[in-house]
Design an enzyme around this catalytic site. Sequence first.
Site, PDB file in Angstrom:
ATOM      1  N   GLN A  15      -0.144  16.201   2.983  1.00  5.92           N
ATOM      2  CA  GLN A  15       0.744  15.255   3.657  1.00  5.92           C
ATOM      3  C   GLN A  15       2.031  15.948   4.069  1.00  5.92           C
ATOM      4  O   GLN A  15       2.554  15.714   5.155  1.00  5.92           O
ATOM      5  CB  GLN A  15       1.054  14.093   2.704  1.00  5.92           C
ATOM      6  CG  GLN A  15       1.821  12.973   3.346  1.00  5.92           C
ATOM      7  CD  GLN A  15       1.065  12.404   4.522  1.00  5.92           C
ATOM      8  OE1 GLN A  15      -0.148  12.266   4.482  1.00  5.92           O
ATOM      9  NE2 GLN A  15       1.762  12.114   5.601  1.00  5.92           N
ATOM     10  N   ASP A  69      -8.806  11.469   7.086  1.00  4.37           N
ATOM     11  CA  ASP A  69      -8.150  11.979   8.285  1.00  4.37           C
ATOM     12  C   ASP A  69      -9.173  12.464   9.305  1.00  4.37           C
ATOM     13  O   ASP A  69      -8.915  12.437  10.504  1.00  4.37           O
ATOM     14  CB  ASP A  69      -7.238  13.166   7.920  1.00  4.37           C
ATOM     15  CG  ASP A  69      -5.965  12.712   7.218  1.00  4.37           C
ATOM     16  OD1 ASP A  69      -5.610  11.529   7.349  1.00  4.37           O
ATOM     17  OD2 ASP A  69      -5.347  13.543   6.525  1.00  4.37           O
ATOM     18  N   HIS A 119       0.346 -35.851  26.992  1.00  2.00           N
ATOM     19  CA  HIS A 119      -0.723 -35.344  26.130  1.00  2.00           C
ATOM     20  C   HIS A 119      -1.605 -36.496  25.672  1.00  2.00           C
ATOM     21  O   HIS A 119      -2.829 -36.400  25.640  1.00  2.00           O
ATOM     22  CB  HIS A 119      -0.137 -34.632  24.902  1.00  2.00           C
ATOM     23  CG  HIS A 119       0.347 -33.243  25.177  1.00  2.00           C
ATOM     24  ND1 HIS A 119       1.416 -32.973  25.988  1.00  2.00           N
ATOM     25  CD2 HIS A 119      -0.101 -32.032  24.752  1.00  2.00           C
ATOM     26  CE1 HIS A 119       1.615 -31.667  26.053  1.00  2.00           C
ATOM     27  NE2 HIS A 119       0.708 -31.066  25.306  1.00  2.00           N
ATOM     28  N   HIS A 174       2.578  17.782   7.526  1.00  4.93           N
ATOM     29  CA  HIS A 174       2.596  17.058   8.800  1.00  4.93           C
ATOM     30  C   HIS A 174       3.913  17.243   9.548  1.00  4.93           C
ATOM     31  O   HIS A 174       3.924  17.569  10.731  1.00  4.93           O
ATOM     32  CB  HIS A 174       2.356  15.557   8.582  1.00  4.93           C
ATOM     33  CG  HIS A 174       0.917  15.193   8.653  1.00  4.93           C
ATOM     34  ND1 HIS A 174       0.155  15.412   9.770  1.00  4.93           N
ATOM     35  CD2 HIS A 174       0.086  14.596   7.749  1.00  4.93           C
ATOM     36  CE1 HIS A 174      -1.082  14.989   9.551  1.00  4.93           C
ATOM     37  NE2 HIS A 174      -1.153  14.495   8.332  1.00  4.93           N
ATOM     38  N   GLU A 195       1.165   4.151   3.506  1.00  2.00           N
ATOM     39  CA  GLU A 195       0.135   4.334   4.541  1.00  2.00           C
ATOM     40  C   GLU A 195      -1.170   4.816   3.878  1.00  2.00           C
ATOM     41  O   GLU A 195      -2.219   4.233   4.068  1.00  2.00           O
ATOM     42  CB  GLU A 195       0.636   5.364   5.558  1.00  2.00           C
ATOM     43  CG  GLU A 195      -0.338   5.658   6.683  1.00  2.00           C
ATOM     44  CD  GLU A 195       0.054   6.869   7.509  1.00  2.00           C
ATOM     45  OE1 GLU A 195       0.948   7.637   7.068  1.00  2.00           O
ATOM     46  OE2 GLU A 195      -0.541   7.071   8.583  1.00  2.00           O
ATOM     47  N   HIS A 196      -1.068   5.900   3.118  1.00  2.00           N
ATOM     48  CA  HIS A 196      -2.215   6.431   2.362  1.00  2.00           C
ATOM     49  C   HIS A 196      -1.940   6.275   0.874  1.00  2.00           C
ATOM     50  O   HIS A 196      -0.857   6.611   0.412  1.00  2.00           O
ATOM     51  CB  HIS A 196      -2.415   7.925   2.640  1.00  2.00           C
ATOM     52  CG  HIS A 196      -2.602   8.265   4.079  1.00  2.00           C
ATOM     53  ND1 HIS A 196      -1.566   8.729   4.861  1.00  2.00           N
ATOM     54  CD2 HIS A 196      -3.694   8.222   4.882  1.00  2.00           C
ATOM     55  CE1 HIS A 196      -2.018   8.953   6.096  1.00  2.00           C
ATOM     56  NE2 HIS A 196      -3.304   8.656   6.138  1.00  2.00           N
TER      57      HIS A 196
END
Lengths: 428, 428
Positions: B255, B356, B415, B258, B322-323
Amino acid sequence: MQIIFNPKKESWSEILKRPTQSFEDIEETVKEIFKEIQQKGDVAVQKYTSLFDGTLFENILVSQEEIDEAASLVSKDLKEAIEVAKNNIYNFHAAQKTEKVEVITTNGVTCWQEKRPIQRVGLYIPGGSAPLFSTVLMLALPAQIAACKEIVLCTPPNKEGKINPAILFSAQLCGVTKIFKVGGIQAIGALTFGTETIPQVYKIFGPGNQFVTVAKQYATQFGVGIDIPAGPSELLVYADDSANATFVASDLLSQAEHGKDSQVILVTTSKEMISKVEKEIIAQIDELPRKEIAKVTIQNSRLIYVTTETEAIEFINEYAPEHFIVCSKNEDFFINGIANAGSVFIGNNTPESAGDYASGTNHTLPTNGYAKSYSGVNLDSFMKAMTFQKITEEGIQNIGPSIEIMADAEGLQAHKNAVSLRLNALKK
Amino acid sequence: MQIIFNPKKESWSEILKRPTQSFEDIEETVKEIFKEIQQKGDVAVQKYTSLFDGTLFENILVSQEEIDEAASLVSKDLKEAIEVAKNNIYNFHAAQKTEKVEVITTNGVTCWQEKRPIQRVGLYIPGGSAPLFSTVLMLALPAQIAACKEIVLCTPPNKEGKINPAILFSAQLCGVTKIFKVGGIQAIGALTFGTETIPQVYKIFGPGNQFVTVAKQYATQFGVGIDIPAGPSELLVYADDSANATFVASDLLSQAEHGKDSQVILVTTSKEMISKVEKEIIAQIDELPRKEIAKVTIQNSRLIYVTTETEAIEFINEYAPEHFIVCSKNEDFFINGIANAGSVFIGNNTPESAGDYASGTNHTLPTNGYAKSYSGVNLDSFMKAMTFQKITEEGIQNIGPSIEIMADAEGLQAHKNAVSLRLNALKK
């Protein structure tokens, strides 16, 4: 009414244009109020409630006594009607539940998708002349079915500090956990940041005026989800000779009474239908209590004649109406062909009002062309799909080499390494 | 590495804080470029490609010859690895198809929900050092399964006007209909408005730098949907004594490589695990080609000891990673308890790299706490749920009176009238 015959394809985008709204002047106000709520919490909420609504109440949390009192004020007839609507909406949304999706993609590699509830949601119900208790049903019921833990409702009180009893009754009936007497920008701000009294939520639902719309849009910058970008409500009717012009006119008028910016369009392959509908609108409009609003909308409405059904469906898909009524001998052609619409109403006995209130479908739908990419509110709007995976020793041996090659080709060696270390350990 | 023991609950929000990003200075640039593209189309796209990328090509549409050539440049190994990934991703996403949901909510009232494809989607694939062909698989495959009619891919070329062969190979393999050599703000602007060459799309997917992120956010103001608000990638690992510290360190590092703003967190109920992982990170990091990036991220990483698993899961849900990797003797506790996460990786043999690239789950996931309300990209991201209803004479007689009462109570007479006219016609 603008009557248009055989519009050329080049002119479609002009004909289909919705009025653009500019909110730039409101944005500054929203930013300021949000900042103050973020810093000062309840004090700021109270300040703006007093400023905008001219009211100030110590206790903005609706008490059980107030809810009980409200229930006694709702007529038996209305309670029964709400129960009918509730059951239909509940059943239709409960049927939308999806099972866990599990796939063994490779031996030893199990992947699954599960939907889990958004834990805290905020529902905004506008005040004003029309007490939209129907929207309470449309938002709170799927939230309840999804099993959201906190379902917080904000709605502005009247000058006496009261909320319409039908709103309180519906909220109680549909599992709302907390109701606050707060409206406008300050309600959205409070739900975004949380205050001492009002809980922070993860997603905000519901309609509102331009201030609420801009506030919801701005809230997304602070990590809060919203249901759908809001815009004026719309109805497009396709009617051929088999349609009942009286009913078509009544449907167009029911859309027209919403607001002066509502969008009303008739598309037809029958020239006769245009003049019939025109006459019917004129006959019916003067009876309406909200005729001043309806007349403005009808003035801007478009009655469009096209020669073929193919042209009609292409045109309708280009517009992507929020509500689409189809009354045609050839209804299957339109049901199969409609690619972009929020909700579709089929046949002479299916008025838009049915979906607005009681048939079971949701009435919170994408406007302004968003039906091209957005769903209307549904059960999944209150959940999020999460994925899971579990890989065995065999599994990582099966897919590990592919991961190594791909990570290497993307130049991400640490990604590769996380696999290589595991493969090496298994070789020993 | 920041090592934190037994953080008090009051300090959680501080510990869990993500770095805030301010994009206000970029916004003006985006607005200007969008305006020019809206007015001048291709000419404006070419101008900004030349300005930002220092390149200018007459033909931005990738030709079949270029695609064929690219296929010949991708190694057999990489092709096979991509095929493995493709099959897993395809199978997992195809299994997410949902059937039509049909409910007769009341006798004579049939409501159904159907998912229909978003007709035109745009996929953005960044250029730069890492050619993200894996993202092509993750976005194009579900678009293909959803049966989107146009799947348009934009990606910036290198100085020689070439696109990485693996990107072209993957795009061709996964049903992309058109590929354009355009990147950055001008790509997003072109997909938003359409130009003479690049088609307008209804929803834009894919990662990108801060310029692309702001442009995607701005595109939503023009009626275009986007996948998820973007933010730096994140990984949170929960590890107890049963975890393999070498593997945990390798995952945290994968991670960390990145970007310098990536978020890396370890939560553990084992003090020993913290020192073991720390040592392993130090041992592994110097071998990484992207160690300069990884070192910055690791410096900002947090290794957190908590006393109980209950505290751990509460903390993790508050962060909404996220992960989320879980290596625990008690993994079911975490699988059942995780309420907010993009994707969950279970056990010592399940590195994040698997998801991934090749296990089958999607890697486009909510960051920055959005996992509290957003799903990761899945099949439904490429479709919208539409509702339909058809009511018979019996049906409108059954629910009509309830609609009349509710519309009346909301003060919407038109209506009500749309129903009353139908009920009256049936009385005759």
